[in-house]
Design a protein around this motif. Structure first.
Motif, mmCIF file in Angstrom:
data_model
loop_
_atom_site.group_PDB
_atom_site.id
_atom_site.type_symbol
_atom_site.label_atom_id
_atom_site.label_comp_id
_atom_site.label_asym_id
_atom_site.label_seq_id
_atom_site.Cartn_x
_atom_site.Cartn_y
_atom_site.Cartn_z
ATOM 1 N N LEU A 1 0.822 -1.207 0.000
ATOM 2 C CA LEU A 1 0.000 0.000 0.000
ATOM 3 C C LEU A 1 0.859 1.261 0.000
ATOM 4 C CD1 LEU A 1 -2.868 -0.989 2.461
ATOM 5 C CD2 LEU A 1 -2.846 -1.080 -0.035
ATOM 6 N N ALA A 2 1.977 1.225 0.704
ATOM 7 C CA ALA A 2 2.851 2.396 0.740
ATOM 8 C C ALA A 2 3.484 2.649 -0.627
ATOM 9 C CB ALA A 2 3.936 2.210 1.800
ATOM 10 N N ALA A 3 3.849 1.583 -1.331
ATOM 11 C CA ALA A 3 4.496 1.726 -2.641
ATOM 12 C C ALA A 3 3.488 2.027 -3.743
ATOM 13 C CB ALA A 3 5.288 0.464 -2.973
ATOM 14 N N GLY A 4 2.291 1.456 -3.642
ATOM 15 C CA GLY A 4 1.259 1.693 -4.654
ATOM 16 C C GLY A 4 1.688 1.232 -6.030
ATOM 17 N N THR A 5 1.593 2.126 -7.017
ATOM 18 C CA THR A 5 1.942 1.764 -8.392
ATOM 19 C C THR A 5 3.424 1.472 -8.564
ATOM 20 O OG1 THR A 5 2.123 4.118 -8.899
ATOM 21 C CG2 THR A 5 0.037 3.039 -9.446
ATOM 22 N N ALA A 6 4.246 1.827 -7.582
ATOM 23 C CA ALA A 6 5.688 1.566 -7.667
ATOM 24 C C ALA A 6 6.062 0.222 -7.052
ATOM 25 C CB ALA A 6 6.472 2.678 -6.977
ATOM 26 N N TYR A 7 5.100 -0.515 -6.491
ATOM 27 C CA TYR A 7 5.447 -1.781 -5.837
ATOM 28 C C TYR A 7 6.035 -2.758 -6.855
ATOM 29 C CZ TYR A 7 5.125 -6.190 -3.326
ATOM 30 O OH TYR A 7 5.425 -7.397 -2.734
ATOM 31 N N GLY A 8 7.178 -3.309 -6.507
ATOM 32 C CA GLY A 8 7.852 -4.274 -7.374
ATOM 33 C C GLY A 8 8.767 -3.652 -8.393
ATOM 34 N N GLY B 1 12.751 0.608 -11.526
ATOM 35 C CA GLY B 1 12.959 1.743 -12.418
ATOM 36 C C GLY B 1 12.057 2.897 -12.061
ATOM 37 N N ARG B 2 12.158 3.966 -12.830
ATOM 38 C CA ARG B 2 11.368 5.166 -12.595
ATOM 39 C C ARG B 2 9.968 4.975 -13.148
ATOM 40 N NH1 ARG B 2 10.018 9.294 -15.781
ATOM 41 N NH2 ARG B 2 11.390 8.536 -17.449
ATOM 42 N N LEU B 3 8.951 5.337 -12.383
ATOM 43 C CA LEU B 3 7.569 5.258 -12.832
ATOM 44 C C LEU B 3 7.200 6.548 -13.559
ATOM 45 C CD1 LEU B 3 4.930 3.602 -12.671
ATOM 46 C CD2 LEU B 3 4.319 4.990 -10.694
ATOM 47 N N PRO B 4 6.772 6.453 -14.800
ATOM 48 C CA PRO B 4 6.377 7.677 -15.513
ATOM 49 C C PRO B 4 5.247 8.393 -14.789
ATOM 50 C CG PRO B 4 6.608 5.830 -17.036
ATOM 51 C CD PRO B 4 6.719 5.274 -15.645
ATOM 52 N N GLU B 5 5.252 9.724 -14.869
ATOM 53 C CA GLU B 5 4.225 10.509 -14.192
ATOM 54 C C GLU B 5 2.863 10.245 -14.813
ATOM 55 O OE1 GLU B 5 5.277 14.559 -14.242
ATOM 56 O OE2 GLU B 5 7.131 14.303 -13.070
ATOM 57 N N ASN B 6 1.826 10.349 -13.968
ATOM 58 C CA ASN B 6 0.436 10.206 -14.398
ATOM 59 C C ASN B 6 0.144 8.847 -15.006
ATOM 60 O OD1 ASN B 6 -0.012 12.942 -13.690
ATOM 61 N ND2 ASN B 6 0.819 13.590 -15.673
ATOM 62 N N ALA B 7 0.902 7.816 -14.615
ATOM 63 C CA ALA B 7 0.629 6.469 -15.106
ATOM 64 C C ALA B 7 -0.671 5.973 -14.504
ATOM 65 C CB ALA B 7 1.777 5.528 -14.748
ATOM 66 N N SER B 8 -1.453 5.239 -15.277
ATOM 67 C CA SER B 8 -2.721 4.706 -14.799
ATOM 68 C C SER B 8 -2.844 3.261 -15.236
ATOM 69 C CB SER B 8 -3.884 5.523 -15.362
ATOM 70 O OG SER B 8 -3.874 5.488 -16.781
ATOM 71 N N PRO B 9 -3.734 2.474 -14.596
ATOM 72 C CA PRO B 9 -3.901 1.075 -14.996
ATOM 73 C C PRO B 9 -4.195 0.970 -16.487
ATOM 74 C CG PRO B 9 -5.032 1.488 -12.935
ATOM 75 C CD PRO B 9 -4.568 2.830 -13.436
ATOM 76 N N ALA C 1 -4.028 -6.415 -3.019
ATOM 77 C CA ALA C 1 -4.154 -7.345 -4.139
ATOM 78 C C ALA C 1 -4.558 -6.611 -5.408
ATOM 79 C CB ALA C 1 -5.176 -8.422 -3.799
ATOM 80 N N GLY C 2 -5.506 -5.677 -5.292
ATOM 81 C CA GLY C 2 -5.896 -4.891 -6.451
ATOM 82 C C GLY C 2 -4.743 -4.074 -6.999
ATOM 83 N N THR C 3 -3.919 -3.559 -6.110
ATOM 84 C CA THR C 3 -2.749 -2.786 -6.531
ATOM 85 C C THR C 3 -1.806 -3.639 -7.373
ATOM 86 O OG1 THR C 3 -2.855 -1.347 -4.589
ATOM 87 C CG2 THR C 3 -0.729 -1.515 -5.709
ATOM 88 N N VAL C 4 -1.533 -4.849 -6.911
ATOM 89 C CA VAL C 4 -0.608 -5.726 -7.637
ATOM 90 C C VAL C 4 -1.199 -6.156 -8.976
ATOM 91 C CG1 VAL C 4 0.475 -8.006 -7.598
ATOM 92 C CG2 VAL C 4 0.623 -6.518 -5.599
ATOM 93 N N LEU D 1 1.682 -3.270 -16.990
ATOM 94 C CA LEU D 1 2.937 -3.603 -17.660
ATOM 95 C C LEU D 1 2.707 -4.461 -18.903
ATOM 96 C CD1 LEU D 1 5.222 -4.309 -14.583
ATOM 97 C CD2 LEU D 1 5.227 -2.297 -16.059
ATOM 98 N N LEU D 2 1.671 -5.277 -18.879
ATOM 99 C CA LEU D 2 1.356 -6.099 -20.053
ATOM 100 C C LEU D 2 0.572 -5.330 -21.113
ATOM 101 C CD1 LEU D 2 0.345 -9.471 -18.335
ATOM 102 C CD2 LEU D 2 2.519 -8.903 -19.429
ATOM 103 N N GLY D 3 0.163 -4.101 -20.780
ATOM 104 C CA GLY D 3 -0.600 -3.324 -21.721
ATOM 105 C C GLY D 3 -2.053 -3.748 -21.808
ATOM 106 N N VAL D 4 -2.547 -4.402 -20.743
ATOM 107 C CA VAL D 4 -3.937 -4.851 -20.682
ATOM 108 C C VAL D 4 -4.659 -3.960 -19.677
ATOM 109 C CG1 VAL D 4 -5.468 -6.786 -20.129
ATOM 110 C CG2 VAL D 4 -3.267 -7.211 -21.248
#
Length: 368
Positions: free
Chosen positions: A108-115, A118-126, A349-352, A359-362
């Motif tokens: 939860l603390a890492a959120g979209t950066a968990y795992g 590298g650098r996470l691009p700004e404004n990245a969304s599912p 779980a939803g975050t992961v 990352l798979l583009g889905v």
């Protein structure tokens, strides 16, 4: 404690036993890494390792004797509640009481950066196409090679791998339909839609052929639908929790409110965050903990199918967790600390799942 951390802990215990002459091992015989994995059966701890079986021949002692030496050292490590020797010499390891909550807090603390390394691009969304900075991969002709190259750019960037001058060729594997004819990307897109097309192309291992369905199947037997459905279920649970005024435990109240608002688009629920109720370590926790290592392996082996298959495992664990550990009160039952703790697991779980689908583009739809 993640599987990678536990693996290093087991290896340190083996080294300590060798240095203390509790185990006699020839120089160079000590393994560089130790495999740990969830046991195949319930009631056998949280993780198991066969390190004693691997070392027994070099040590010159029965595997169970080697396992007993390592078990005594492991049992003294903070964060490990118990270590049992099973069968011919397996070590079954049960993590300490705070391990599940600590893992959830980390996700939860890492959120979209968990795992990610590298650098996470700004404004990245599912569902976003994370390909910057690009990794120089050269796709061969054909829809599968193009999809693999595209996914690997995102996965390798997430794993912290930079650009590679000259590029790496992605193996060309023709895609055929059930009639044996070659299929183009345009035909696949028209028949399956973007999500199903990408999943169908990325899910098989590099040496396996692609099986192109006649049309997308919207049921849990379809791994792509299973993963998206599990993610949507976590979103629905959090929406319902918001309506009941229940916040996930494991994060501070402000962060929990922001998470609810981000998912629902509505005002935040109120109420204390209570992390006092423990949720036992489950197969879902194991899948969440393993995600960073899977991501690293997918990048290192140039195998996006590893990530896709791990998401399938995670999704199955999500649905079993929601069924066996309901995160919402039923009937006239009042919200309790255990519900908040379970909600936090569902949110993690939803975050992961969203991270992996991205990352798979889905896409990661919140409603199905």
């Amino acid at each position: 404690m993640t599987p990678a951390e536990l693996s290093r802990t087991v290896l340190r215990s083996v080294r300590g036993a060798v240095e203390a002459r509790e185990l006699v091992l020839a120089e160079g015989a000590l393994p560089e890494r130790v495999e740990v994995a969830p046991p195949p059966h319930d009631g056998c701890g949280d993780y198991a390792t066969n390190v004693a079986l691997r070392l027994a021949k070099d040590v010159g002692a029965p595997p169970r004797e080697v396992a007993g030496v390592v078990a005594k050292r492991l049992a003294r490590v903070p964060g490990i509640a118990a270590v049992d020797v099973a069968g011919p010499g397996f070590l079954n390891i049960t993590l300490g009481g705070d391990a599940p909550a600590a893992l959830v807090r980390e996700v939860l603390a890492a959120g979209t950066a968990y795992g990610r390394r590298g650098r996470l691009p700004e404004n990245a969304s599912p569902g976003a196409d994370l390909t910057s900075p690009p990794v120089d991969l050269r796709p061969a002709p054909g829809p599968r090679a193009a999809a693999v190259a595209d996914a690997l750019r995102a996965i390798m960037e997430a794993a912290g791998e930079g650009a590679r001058p000259g590029g790496e060729a992605v193996r060309p594997v023709p895609v055929k339909d059930t009639a044996g004819g070659y299929v183009t990307a345009e035909e696949l897109l028209a028949r399956l839609g973007r999500d199903e097309m990408r999943w169908v192309l990325l899910y098989p291992a590099a040496h396996d052929h692609v099986r192109v369905p006649e049309r997308p199947v919207q049921r849990e037997g379809n791994p792509r639908f299973l993963v998206q459905y599990a993610y949507a279920r976590t979103c629905a649970v959090l929406r319902n929790a918001h309506d009941l005024g229940v916040l996930p435990a494991g994060v501070d109240e402000a962060a929990a409110e922001q998470a609810v608002v981000a998912r629902t688009g509505a005002g935040a629920a109120t109420g204390p965050v209570d992390g006092g109720a423990a949720v036992p370590y489950t197969s879902l926790h194991a899948a969440l903990a393993a995600y960073p290592a899977v991501l690293e392996a997918a990048a290192r082996l140039r195998a996006p199918d590893r990530l896709a298959r791990h998401l399938e495992v995670t999704a199955d664990a999500v649905l079993r967790f929601l069924a066996s550990c309901p995160p919402l009160p039923a009937g006239e039952q009042k919200p309790m600390a255990v519900h908040r703790a379970r909600l936090a697991v569902a949110q993690a779980a939803g975050t992961v799942l969203a991270n992996g689908l991205t990352l798979l583009g889905v896409s990661a739809p919140e409603h199905l």
